[in-house]
Design a protein around this motif. Structure first.
Motif, PDB file in Angstrom:
ATOM      1  N   LEU A  51       0.360  -0.865  -0.212  1.00 39.00           N
ATOM      2  CA  LEU A  51       0.479  -0.365  -0.088  1.00 39.00           C
ATOM      3  C   LEU A  51       0.977   1.590   0.192  1.00 39.00           C
ATOM      4  O   LEU A  51       0.621   2.506  -0.370  1.00 39.00           O
ATOM      5  CB  LEU A  51      -0.892  -0.188   1.345  1.00 39.00           C
ATOM      6  CG  LEU A  51      -2.425   0.782   1.255  1.00 39.00           C
ATOM      7  CD1 LEU A  51      -2.825   1.399   0.225  1.00 39.00           C
ATOM      8  CD2 LEU A  51      -2.676   1.106   2.616  1.00 39.00           C
ATOM      9  N   ALA A  52       1.892   1.038   0.872  1.00 39.13           N
ATOM     10  CA  ALA A  52       2.537   2.165   0.422  1.00 39.13           C
ATOM     11  C   ALA A  52       3.492   2.889  -0.521  1.00 39.13           C
ATOM     12  O   ALA A  52       3.446   3.903  -0.937  1.00 39.13           O
ATOM     13  CB  ALA A  52       4.206   2.633   1.622  1.00 39.13           C
ATOM     14  N   ASP A 273      -7.455   0.971  -5.548  1.00 34.78           N
ATOM     15  CA  ASP A 273      -8.612   1.605  -6.056  1.00 34.78           C
ATOM     16  C   ASP A 273      -9.757   1.193  -5.177  1.00 34.78           C
ATOM     17  O   ASP A 273     -10.078   2.742  -4.819  1.00 34.78           O
ATOM     18  CB  ASP A 273      -8.557   0.887  -7.783  1.00 34.78           C
ATOM     19  CG  ASP A 273      -7.853   1.194  -8.434  1.00 34.78           C
ATOM     20  OD1 ASP A 273      -7.502   1.672  -7.894  1.00 34.78           O
ATOM     21  OD2 ASP A 273      -7.710   0.733  -9.586  1.00 34.78           O
ATOM     22  N   ASN A 274      -9.594   0.876  -4.566  1.00 33.28           N
ATOM     23  CA  ASN A 274     -10.927  -0.191  -3.544  1.00 33.28           C
ATOM     24  C   ASN A 274     -10.234   0.469  -2.053  1.00 33.28           C
ATOM     25  O   ASN A 274     -11.252   1.499  -1.540  1.00 33.28           O
ATOM     26  CB  ASN A 274     -10.805  -1.419  -3.041  1.00 33.28           C
ATOM     27  CG  ASN A 274     -11.848  -2.179  -3.883  1.00 33.28           C
ATOM     28  OD1 ASN A 274     -12.157  -1.700  -4.641  1.00 33.28           O
ATOM     29  ND2 ASN A 274     -10.923  -2.873  -4.580  1.00 33.28           N
ATOM     30  N   PHE A 275      -9.089   1.109  -1.718  1.00 33.17           N
ATOM     31  CA  PHE A 275      -8.634   1.697  -0.507  1.00 33.17           C
ATOM     32  C   PHE A 275      -9.063   3.652  -0.736  1.00 33.17           C
ATOM     33  O   PHE A 275      -9.723   4.092   0.005  1.00 33.17           O
ATOM     34  CB  PHE A 275      -7.340   1.545  -0.345  1.00 33.17           C
ATOM     35  CG  PHE A 275      -6.576   2.053   0.822  1.00 33.17           C
ATOM     36  CD1 PHE A 275      -6.718   2.032   2.143  1.00 33.17           C
ATOM     37  CD2 PHE A 275      -5.881   3.670   0.371  1.00 33.17           C
ATOM     38  CE1 PHE A 275      -6.013   3.256   3.158  1.00 33.17           C
ATOM     39  CE2 PHE A 275      -4.786   4.753   1.336  1.00 33.17           C
ATOM     40  CZ  PHE A 275      -5.515   4.525   2.818  1.00 33.17           C
ATOM     41  N   LYS A 276      -8.644   3.714  -2.071  1.00 29.53           N
ATOM     42  CA  LYS A 276      -8.749   5.343  -1.989  1.00 29.53           C
ATOM     43  C   LYS A 276     -10.535   5.343  -2.261  1.00 29.53           C
ATOM     44  O   LYS A 276     -10.653   6.693  -2.092  1.00 29.53           O
ATOM     45  CB  LYS A 276      -8.007   5.892  -3.491  1.00 29.53           C
ATOM     46  CG  LYS A 276      -7.135   5.287  -3.736  1.00 29.53           C
ATOM     47  CD  LYS A 276      -6.571   5.038  -5.479  1.00 29.53           C
ATOM     48  CE  LYS A 276      -6.972   6.927  -6.463  1.00 29.53           C
ATOM     49  NZ  LYS A 276      -6.820   6.532  -7.700  1.00 29.53           N
ATOM     50  N   ASN A 277     -11.179   4.748  -2.591  1.00 34.96           N
ATOM     51  CA  ASN A 277     -12.526   5.077  -2.595  1.00 34.96           C
ATOM     52  C   ASN A 277     -13.288   4.854  -1.170  1.00 34.96           C
ATOM     53  O   ASN A 277     -13.706   5.567  -1.050  1.00 34.96           O
ATOM     54  CB  ASN A 277     -13.735   3.313  -3.378  1.00 34.96           C
ATOM     55  CG  ASN A 277     -13.027   3.863  -4.873  1.00 34.96           C
ATOM     56  OD1 ASN A 277     -13.384   4.835  -6.046  1.00 34.96           O
ATOM     57  ND2 ASN A 277     -13.747   2.451  -5.740  1.00 34.96           N
ATOM     58  N   LYS A 278     -12.651   4.401  -0.166  1.00 33.61           N
ATOM     59  CA  LYS A 278     -12.890   4.070   0.728  1.00 33.61           C
ATOM     60  C   LYS A 278     -12.490   5.480   1.646  1.00 33.61           C
ATOM     61  O   LYS A 278     -13.194   6.040   2.966  1.00 33.61           O
ATOM     62  CB  LYS A 278     -12.679   2.592   1.575  1.00 33.61           C
ATOM     63  CG  LYS A 278     -13.158   1.447   1.097  1.00 33.61           C
ATOM     64  CD  LYS A 278     -14.985   1.393   0.993  1.00 33.61           C
ATOM     65  CE  LYS A 278     -15.547   0.181   0.408  1.00 33.61           C
ATOM     66  NZ  LYS A 278     -16.671  -0.106   0.151  1.00 33.61           N
TER      67      LYS A 278
END
Length: 281
Positions: A51-52, A273-278
């Motif tokens: 993620l980093a 992408d899912n992290f950004k959306n959340k």
């Protein structure tokens, strides 16, 4: 009191007199995300590192705090385990300042293994000492201006997890699990703990979900016949990604070029992408 201008919760806080939580002395951090699991060996550090790298690839300034004091592995992930942090004295009061070690992509890393002479030296400390060291590494590191600080937390619901949830202004937490039902049961303890502490949970990453057959490309689930969606439903969390057992990733870590591998691999973009959306990036 803490300085509201350096707090990720600025604008969402009800306090008129500043917060009593931990505040970095040498820098300003916009967003702090914890990565945790209920059980060791599920790949928290790997997910943290991936993620980093993905966030750094987007141009964000990123730091990683290795909060697993007794089992630090972040330096190994990034291939900086042979480097050491510079420690400087501040003023005449005996205070010190830690300089994080930067990776090839410019990710700032602080870990106890960057402060000890030997990487293999065990940490034989009781809980209060470990918690104190974690606080100091967070507060006294020269982070500079960071968009994101990711905290790789130790497994379980012990002292450090409690300290971080209570005293660090977390914007959210990412839960890491694997397909086994026993692991999911233990991970759910952390989920319940976070909810009781009113900590926002971004979602769950199921690691080691499957292996890819080298001949036919079929996904083979080696730990459970249940899907990642079913496991996420049991935890009551949105699924951020299901990640395979990947020997190429392991080899890239061993060769010291994991950042290049992760930044070029499309399979980890789903997590981002899912992290950004959340999070709302």
């Amino acid at each position: 009191m803490g300085n509201c201008n350096s707090c990720p919760s600025k604008g969402n806080c009800n306090s008129d007199s500043g917060c009593s939580g931990l505040v970095p002395k040498y820098g300003k951090i916009k967003h702090i995300i914890g990565i945790i699991s209920g059980k060791g060996g599920v790949g928290k550090s790997t997910v943290t590192g991936i993620l980093a790298v993905q966030l750094r690839k987007l141009g964000y300034t990123v730091g990683v705090l290795d909060g697993d004091i007794t089992g630090p592995s972040i330096p190994r992930f990034f291939g900086i385990n042979d480097k050491r942090s510079d420690i400087s004295q501040v003023g005449d009061g005996g205070e010190v300042k830690f300089a994080p070690v930067e990776t090839s992509m410019g990710i700032k890393v602080m870990s106890l293994n960057l402060l000890t002479e030997e990487e293999e030296a065990p940490v034989i400390w009781r809980g209060p000492v470990i918690t104190g060291v974690l606080k100091q590494m967070y507060s006294d590191t020269e982070w500079g201006e960071l968009d994101y600080l990711l905290i790789d937390m130790p497994p379980g619901t012990g002292d450090i997890a409690l300290t971080i949830m209570q005293e660090v202004p977390l914007e959210g937490m990412v839960i890491v699990s694997t397909p086994q039902e026993m692991v999911s049961m233990i991970v759910k303890k952390v989920v319940i703990m976070a909810k009781k502490m009113n900590v926002n949970i971004v979602g769950v990453v199921e690691n080691m979900s499957y292996v890819i057959c080298g001949k036919c490309g079929e996904k083979i689930r080696v730990f459970s016949k249940k899907t990642a969606e079913e496991q996420a439903e049991y935890l009551g969390l949105p699924l951020l990604a299901e990640m395979p057992i990947n020997l190429d990733l392991v080899e890239s870590m061993e060769n010291g070029n994991v950042e290049d591998y992760v930044s070029k691999s499309e399979e980890y973009e789903v997590l981002l992408d899912n992290f950004k959306n959340k999070i709302g990036i």
